[in-house]
Design a protein around this motif. Structure first.
Motif, PDB file in Angstrom:
ATOM      1  N   UNK A  66       0.833  -1.192   0.000  1.00  0.00           N
ATOM      2  CA  UNK A  66       0.000   0.000   0.000  1.00  0.00           C
ATOM      3  C   UNK A  66       0.873   1.250   0.000  1.00  0.00           C
ATOM      4  N   UNK A  67       0.647   2.147  -0.968  1.00  0.00           N
ATOM      5  CA  UNK A  67       1.409   3.395  -1.052  1.00  0.00           C
ATOM      6  C   UNK A  67       0.573   4.566  -0.562  1.00  0.00           C
ATOM      7  N   UNK A  68      -0.689   4.641  -1.012  1.00  0.00           N
ATOM      8  CA  UNK A  68      -1.567   5.750  -0.639  1.00  0.00           C
ATOM      9  C   UNK A  68      -2.976   5.214  -0.433  1.00  0.00           C
ATOM     10  N   UNK A  69      -3.609   5.721   0.608  1.00  0.00           N
ATOM     11  CA  UNK A  69      -5.041   5.472   0.816  1.00  0.00           C
ATOM     12  C   UNK A  69      -5.706   6.839   0.899  1.00  0.00           C
ATOM     13  N   UNK A  70      -6.727   7.062   0.065  1.00  0.00           N
ATOM     14  CA  UNK A  70      -7.395   8.351  -0.025  1.00  0.00           C
ATOM     15  C   UNK A  70      -8.887   8.148   0.173  1.00  0.00           C
ATOM     16  N   UNK A  71      -9.482   8.941   1.056  1.00  0.00           N
ATOM     17  CA  UNK A  71     -10.927   8.837   1.283  1.00  0.00           C
ATOM     18  C   UNK A  71     -11.538  10.229   1.320  1.00  0.00           C
ATOM     19  N   UNK A  72     -12.843  10.277   0.985  1.00  0.00           N
ATOM     20  CA  UNK A  72     -13.581  11.539   0.974  1.00  0.00           C
ATOM     21  C   UNK A  72     -15.061  11.231   1.080  1.00  0.00           C
ATOM     22  N   UNK A  73     -15.822  12.059   1.820  1.00  0.00           N
ATOM     23  CA  UNK A  73     -17.264  11.849   1.875  1.00  0.00           C
ATOM     24  C   UNK A  73     -17.962  12.074   0.542  1.00  0.00           C
ATOM     25  N   UNK A  74     -17.385  12.906  -0.339  1.00  0.00           N
ATOM     26  CA  UNK A  74     -17.989  13.135  -1.666  1.00  0.00           C
ATOM     27  C   UNK A  74     -16.891  13.477  -2.668  1.00  0.00           C
ATOM     28  N   UNK A  75     -16.890  12.744  -3.777  1.00  0.00           N
ATOM     29  CA  UNK A  75     -15.950  12.978  -4.861  1.00  0.00           C
ATOM     30  C   UNK A  75     -16.764  13.220  -6.127  1.00  0.00           C
ATOM     31  N   UNK A  76     -16.497  14.335  -6.812  1.00  0.00           N
ATOM     32  CA  UNK A  76     -17.194  14.656  -8.058  1.00  0.00           C
ATOM     33  C   UNK A  76     -16.214  14.547  -9.223  1.00  0.00           C
ATOM     34  N   UNK A  77     -16.642  13.879 -10.301  1.00  0.00           N
ATOM     35  CA  UNK A  77     -15.769  13.624 -11.437  1.00  0.00           C
ATOM     36  C   UNK A  77     -16.191  14.466 -12.638  1.00  0.00           C
ATOM     37  N   UNK A  78     -15.190  15.076 -13.294  1.00  0.00           N
ATOM     38  CA  UNK A  78     -15.394  15.885 -14.498  1.00  0.00           C
ATOM     39  C   UNK A  78     -14.548  15.266 -15.608  1.00  0.00           C
ATOM     40  N   UNK A  79     -15.199  14.557 -16.540  1.00  0.00           N
ATOM     41  CA  UNK A  79     -14.473  13.792 -17.551  1.00  0.00           C
ATOM     42  C   UNK A  79     -13.721  14.670 -18.541  1.00  0.00           C
ATOM     43  N   UNK A  80     -14.314  15.770 -18.980  1.00  0.00           N
ATOM     44  CA  UNK A  80     -13.683  16.603 -20.012  1.00  0.00           C
ATOM     45  C   UNK A  80     -12.327  17.132 -19.545  1.00  0.00           C
ATOM     46  N   UNK A  81     -12.222  17.526 -18.291  1.00  0.00           N
ATOM     47  CA  UNK A  81     -10.963  18.070 -17.778  1.00  0.00           C
ATOM     48  C   UNK A  81     -10.134  17.020 -17.040  1.00  0.00           C
ATOM     49  N   UNK A  82     -10.593  15.765 -17.030  1.00  0.00           N
ATOM     50  CA  UNK A  82      -9.898  14.669 -16.329  1.00  0.00           C
ATOM     51  C   UNK A  82      -9.547  15.081 -14.906  1.00  0.00           C
ATOM     52  N   UNK A  83     -10.573  15.581 -14.202  1.00  0.00           N
ATOM     53  CA  UNK A  83     -10.366  16.124 -12.866  1.00  0.00           C
ATOM     54  C   UNK A  83     -11.440  15.585 -11.937  1.00  0.00           C
ATOM     55  N   UNK A  84     -11.065  15.423 -10.683  1.00  0.00           N
ATOM     56  CA  UNK A  84     -12.031  15.034  -9.651  1.00  0.00           C
ATOM     57  C   UNK A  84     -11.855  15.962  -8.467  1.00  0.00           C
ATOM     58  N   UNK A  85     -12.959  16.451  -7.905  1.00  0.00           N
ATOM     59  CA  UNK A  85     -12.891  17.292  -6.716  1.00  0.00           C
ATOM     60  C   UNK A  85     -13.311  16.465  -5.512  1.00  0.00           C
ATOM     61  N   UNK A  86     -12.655  16.696  -4.387  1.00  0.00           N
ATOM     62  CA  UNK A  86     -12.892  15.933  -3.173  1.00  0.00           C
ATOM     63  C   UNK A  86     -13.271  16.876  -2.044  1.00  0.00           C
ATOM     64  N   UNK A  87     -14.294  16.512  -1.299  1.00  0.00           N
ATOM     65  CA  UNK A  87     -14.714  17.271  -0.127  1.00  0.00           C
ATOM     66  C   UNK A  87     -14.040  16.658   1.092  1.00  0.00           C
ATOM     67  N   UNK A  88     -13.371  17.485   1.890  1.00  0.00           N
ATOM     68  CA  UNK A  88     -12.702  17.041   3.115  1.00  0.00           C
ATOM     69  C   UNK A  88     -11.909  15.752   2.921  1.00  0.00           C
ATOM     70  N   UNK A  89     -10.949  15.768   1.994  1.00  0.00           N
ATOM     71  CA  UNK A  89     -10.174  14.547   1.750  1.00  0.00           C
ATOM     72  C   UNK A  89      -9.245  14.214   2.910  1.00  0.00           C
ATOM     73  N   UNK A  90      -9.025  12.928   3.086  1.00  0.00           N
ATOM     74  CA  UNK A  90      -8.047  12.418   4.042  1.00  0.00           C
ATOM     75  C   UNK A  90      -7.175  11.424   3.305  1.00  0.00           C
TER      76      UNK A  90
END
Length: 199
Positions: A66-90
Motif C-alpha cells: 500500500x502506497x496511498x489510501x485516499x478517502x472523501x465523503x464526496x468525490x465529483x468527477x469531471x471527464x472533459x478536464x480529467x479532474x475530480x474534486x474531493x470534499x474534506x479529503x483524508x
C-alpha cells in the motif's frame, strides 16, 4: 362520375406514394446511429459527470505494498478536464523505509488524472508520528501531492511543529520515501531546549 373516380384514384395514388416515401425515410434514418447527447449541455458546465459518496481509494507500489489510501465523503468527477474534486479529503501515505505513515487532511482537494497530482486547499494539515511516540505536524493553506515523484510541495507559508519547537517558512518540498524536507525561504524557528536531567 368518371372524373370523380379518376380524381379519387389520383388522390389515393398520391397518398400511397407519400406514405411510401415517409416510410422509406423512417427506415433509412433508423439505420443511422442516434445523435450523441451532449451531457455537459444538458447538465451545465459546472455540474459533475458523476460522483461517489464515501469514496475510499488505494494505490499500491510495484511490490504490491500500500502506497496511498485516499478517502472523501464526496468525490465529483469531471471527464472533459480529467479532474475530480474531493470534499474534506483524508490521505495516508506510507513511508516505505520506516513504515511510518504520513496523514493529510484538508477542506478540499482536486485530483488531476493527467499529471497524477492531488492539490489540497484550505486548512491542510500533515501529521507524521515520531519514534518517541510524539507527532510532527505541518500546516499550510495549499499543498500539492505528486504521486508519481512521491513528493509534496507548496509555495504558500508553512508551519512545522514537533517536540522541539516551531518552524515557519514560505514554500516547501518534501520527498516522502527519503524523509527529506526542504524549506524554500523566510525560514525562522523557535526551539525549546531539552530539560537537563536532574543528578
Amino acid at each position: 362520375m368518371l372524373n370523380t373516380l379518376l380524381f379519387n384514384s389520383k388522390v389515393r395514388s398520391l397518398a400511397l406514394l407519400t406514405c411510401a416515401l415517409v416510410l422509406a425515410s423512417l427506415l433509412w434514418r433508423s439505420d443511422q446511429p442516434p445523435e450523441p447527447l451532449q451531457a455537459e449541455g444538458l447538465r451545465g458546465p459546472s455540474e459533475p459527470d458523476g460522483f461517489v459518496i464515501n469514496g475510499d481509494y488505494r494505490s499500491f507500489d510495484s511490490q504490491g505494498d500500500l502506497a496511498i489510501r485516499l478517502s472523501s465523503p464526496r468525490i465529483e468527477q469531471f471527464e472533459a478536464s480529467e479532474r475530480a474534486t474531493l470534499v474534506e479529503p483524508e490521505a495516508i501515505l506510507q513511508d516505505q523505509p520506516s513504515d511510518s505513515p504520513w496523514q493529510l487532511t484538508a477542506r478540499r482537494g482536486d485530483f488531476h488524472q493527467a499529471t497524477g497530482q492531488l492539490s489540497l486547499n484550505g486548512n491542510v494539515v500533515v501529521t507524521r508520528p515520531l519514534p518517541e511516540g510524539q507527532a510532527a505536524t505541518l500546516s499550510t493553506e495549499h499543498l500539492t501531492l505528486d504521486n508519481r515523484s512521491r513528493t509534496v510541495h507548496t509555495n504558500a507559508p508553512v508551519t512545522l511543529t514537533d517536540a522541539f519547537g516551531t518552524t515557519r517558512a514560505t514554500g516547501m518540498t518534501a520527498w516522502i520515501d527519503d524523509r527529506v524536507l526542504e524549506l524554500t525561504s523566510k525560514v525562522e524557528g523557535h526551539y525549546e531546549p531539552a530539560p537537563n536531567p536532574t543528578p
